[in-house]
Every structure is written in C-alpha cells, then in structure tokens.
Design a protein around this motif. Structure first.
Motif, short mmCIF file in Angstrom:
data_model
loop_
_atom_site.label_atom_id
_atom_site.label_comp_id
_atom_site.label_asym_id
_atom_site.label_seq_id
_atom_site.Cartn_x
_atom_site.Cartn_y
_atom_site.Cartn_z
N TYR A 30 0.70 -1.16 0.06
CA TYR A 30 -0.62 -0.09 -0.43
C TYR A 30 0.92 1.03 0.22
CZ TYR A 30 -3.97 -2.76 0.37
OH TYR A 30 -4.78 -4.09 0.07
N GLY A 31 2.24 1.34 -0.48
CA GLY A 31 2.94 1.90 -0.08
C GLY A 31 3.09 3.27 0.88
N PHE A 32 3.40 2.03 2.79
CA PHE A 32 3.64 3.00 3.16
C PHE A 32 5.31 2.48 4.02
CE2 PHE A 32 -1.24 2.24 4.02
CZ PHE A 32 -1.28 4.35 3.53
N VAL A 33 5.60 3.28 5.50
CA VAL A 33 7.08 3.09 5.99
C VAL A 33 6.62 3.34 7.01
CG1 VAL A 33 8.44 3.64 4.14
CG2 VAL A 33 7.43 5.47 5.38
N GLY A 34 6.96 2.38 8.00
CA GLY A 34 7.12 2.30 9.23
C GLY A 34 8.02 2.63 10.48
N THR A 35 7.66 2.90 11.49
CA THR A 35 8.79 2.90 12.34
C THR A 35 9.02 1.95 13.43
OG1 THR A 35 9.18 5.37 12.34
CG2 THR A 35 9.36 4.34 14.15
N ILE A 36 9.92 0.87 13.63
CA ILE A 36 9.96 0.24 15.01
C ILE A 36 11.22 0.79 15.55
CG2 ILE A 36 10.16 -2.34 15.51
CD1 ILE A 36 10.27 -2.34 12.23
N PHE A 37 10.75 0.53 17.23
CA PHE A 37 10.73 0.84 18.15
C PHE A 37 11.53 -0.43 18.70
CE2 PHE A 37 8.44 4.52 18.15
CZ PHE A 37 9.37 5.73 17.73
N VAL A 38 12.85 -0.33 18.55
CA VAL A 38 13.50 -2.43 19.36
C VAL A 38 13.80 -2.51 20.30
CG1 VAL A 38 13.65 -2.70 16.61
CG2 VAL A 38 15.55 -2.07 17.92
N THR A 70 14.75 1.27 23.96
CA THR A 70 16.04 0.72 25.33
C THR A 70 16.59 -0.06 25.19
OG1 THR A 70 14.99 -0.18 26.86
CG2 THR A 70 14.17 2.31 27.15
N ALA A 71 17.79 -0.79 26.05
CA ALA A 71 18.05 -1.53 25.61
C ALA A 71 18.06 -3.60 26.64
CB ALA A 71 20.03 -2.07 26.81
N THR A 72 17.05 -2.57 27.12
CA THR A 72 16.13 -4.21 28.02
C THR A 72 14.95 -4.04 28.67
OG1 THR A 72 16.79 -3.76 30.01
CG2 THR A 72 18.22 -4.77 28.95
N HIS A 73 13.88 -3.12 28.51
CA HIS A 73 12.21 -3.28 27.83
C HIS A 73 12.45 -2.88 29.81
CE1 HIS A 73 8.45 -3.44 27.09
NE2 HIS A 73 8.57 -2.96 26.03
N ASN A 87 17.42 8.98 16.53
CA ASN A 87 17.24 10.06 17.48
C ASN A 87 16.42 9.97 18.42
OD1 ASN A 87 19.72 11.75 16.32
ND2 ASN A 87 18.07 11.43 14.44
N PHE A 88 16.08 9.27 17.93
CA PHE A 88 14.15 8.32 18.46
C PHE A 88 14.37 7.60 19.36
CE2 PHE A 88 13.17 10.48 14.50
CZ PHE A 88 13.80 11.88 14.90
N VAL A 89 13.48 7.23 20.64
CA VAL A 89 13.04 6.32 21.46
C VAL A 89 11.28 6.48 22.08
CG1 VAL A 89 13.36 7.86 23.68
CG2 VAL A 89 13.34 5.38 23.54
N ALA A 90 10.73 4.79 22.01
CA ALA A 90 9.21 4.73 23.03
C ALA A 90 10.00 4.75 24.79
CB ALA A 90 8.33 4.20 22.17
#
Ligand SMILES: [Zn+2]
Length: 277
Positions: free
Chosen positions: A129-137, A168-171, A202-205
């Motif tokens: 559908y032509g979308f990109v996403g952001t994944i907070f790993v 983050t590193a360990t949630h 540059n971004f964190v959840a």
C-alpha cells in the motif's frame, strides 16, 4: 385594599405592558449569543493534528497486542484509499519544532518492541500500500530471541524506508529504574543501533509508556531529539517533543470498527481543546 384594587384596574394596561416588556427582555437576552472568545493562534504555519499509530504484533495469536494480518491489511488499505501518507519520525520532529510542511493526511505508523512479525507480516502489506513504518526495537533482543527481529531484517527494513529506533536496551520501565540504569538503557541502545545500522538514532519510545519530566530530561541529555509515549492523543505543534502522543491499535472484539473510530473521530475531539502538558 379597595384603593389597591382600583389602582390595579386603572393601570392594568400599563402593568400588562410592563410585564410583557420584562418577558421580552428575558427572551432576547437568552437568545443573544455571548461574545465568542478570540482563539489564540500559538504557531504560524501548519497547525494540523497528526496521528501516530502504535502497533505491537501483527499475527494471528489473538493476544491483545496482536492485530491479525487480515485486519492489519484492511487498515492499511483504508488509509491508502483515504489518501493518507506515511511519514517518518524525522518529518514529525521537523513539523513540531519548526512547522515544516507535511504531506496531505500525514500518519506515522509505529511498532513497539521489534517483533519478527513486523518484518514477515506487516512489512509486505505496508509495501503493497506504499507505506513505511517506524519500529522501536529493544536492542538486546535482536538476534537473540526467535520472535524478535534479526539485525539483518532491521537493516533490510531501513534500506526500504523504514526507521529503526530505540525502545531501550532491555525494556525496563524507566519509572522503576535508577538514573544510572536509565542513562545506561538509553546510551547503550543508541550505541548498538549506531554500530549495527550505521546511523544516528534520534528517537526513543518509553518502554511500557511510563515517563516523567525528569526522565524526559535524561532522554534529552542522552542525545535523543524526541520521545514517544502511549498518551492517547494526536500530536500537534504544542506537543511536548519528549512526550509525543500516540494512538494504540489493539486487538479487540471489533478491531476494525475501533480503528476507524480512532482515525476518524480523534482529530475532531482533540482539535479544539485538550490542553497539552
Ligand atoms: Zn514495549
């Protein structure tokens, strides 16, 4: 008494007119609209509310954090049919901080935790559908647990327009961690992402969404430009850049109806009034 009766008789026409006038004044003053308070325009430029969707898993496990692939596809299809354009966190950041223009119907599609189904199920559908996403790993989970992304998958997603950012590193929930632990979580995950993906993250959840102003300051000190919460609202130019709002999309008894209600009505509710903190 007699005198009073006569008085009334004599002047009844005046009394009646007086009463009618009073009633008329009462009616007119009620219908007369109160002066509307002038709305203060805080920022010039683009004042839209932008929705940031927050997904976790896209699979058929019926877990509350899981959206079935078929439902996810219906949601992406609906967004495409209604002219939505997926944006990156960088674009959202520029919009909030400088008023940089966004495409029509902008939407930021995010995933938390970095589950492998984001790659195997969500990614092909979004591509269609032509979308990109952001994944907070969660950086220590990659290449370690089978239900999380591998670094190769993360790299492929990045190469195809997705943004891989920090969860983050360990949630560990930051409100239950010491300052030293929080700083470690933030800096370690940032360094790992830089090493594995070759980019500045540059971004964190916030893990579990919990944060406070002190934690936001630590995030800023660690070199992040913005942070995402699970505070239920749209983002606009008054949003706190270290406490950006998101709209969670969960599996419910009526997943797609709930999705449409959130997409269609939340901007209307939040447009005029909720004070951002
Ligand atoms: Zn999480």
């Amino acid at each position: 008494m007699e005198q009073f009766k006569e008085y009334v008789k004599k002047y009844k026409i005046y009394i009646a007119v007086g009463v009618m006038l009073l009633v008329l004044i009462a009616i007119v003053s009620q219908n007369n609209p109160q002066p509307v308070e002038e709305k203060q325009v805080v920022n010039s430029g683009d004042c839209r509310a932008v929705m940031v969707l927050n997904y976790h898993k896209v699979d058929s496990t019926f877990h509350s954090l899981s959206i079935a692939p078929a439902d996810f596809e219906r949601q992406m299809q609906w967004l495409q049919q209604h002219g939505y354009h997926s944006i990156t966190p960088e674009q959202l950041y520029d919009f909030v901080t400088t008023g940089e223009a966004l495409p029509d119907n902008p939407i930021l599609i995010t995933f938390d935790d970095g589950y492998v189904d984001n790659y195997s199920n969500a990614y092909p559908i979004m591509k269609k559908y032509g979308f990109v996403g952001t994944i907070f790993v969660v950086t220590t989970f990659l290449d370690k647990y089978p239900n999380y992304l591998t670094w190769d998958q993360a790299k492929e997603l990045e190469a195809n327009g997705f943004s891989i950012e920090s969860h983050t590193a360990t949630h560990k929930s930051m409100t239950e961690a010491s300052d030293a632990q929080i700083v470690e979580e933030l800096t370690q995950s940032k360094a790992t992402l830089k090493e594995k993906l070759g980019k500045d993250v540059n971004f964190v959840a916030y893990p579990t969404g919990t944060y406070n102003l002190h934690i936001a300051q630590l995030v800023k000190n660690a070199g992040y430009k913005a942070a995402f919460t699970i505070k239920f609202d749209t983002v606009n130019r008054n949003s706190n850049i270290y406490a950006l709002e998101r709209v969670p999309i969960f599996h419910t008894a009526n997943t797609n109806k709930d999705f449409l209600e959130r997409i269609q009505y939340l901007p209307l509710i939040s447009k005029d009034g909720w004070v951002k903190k």
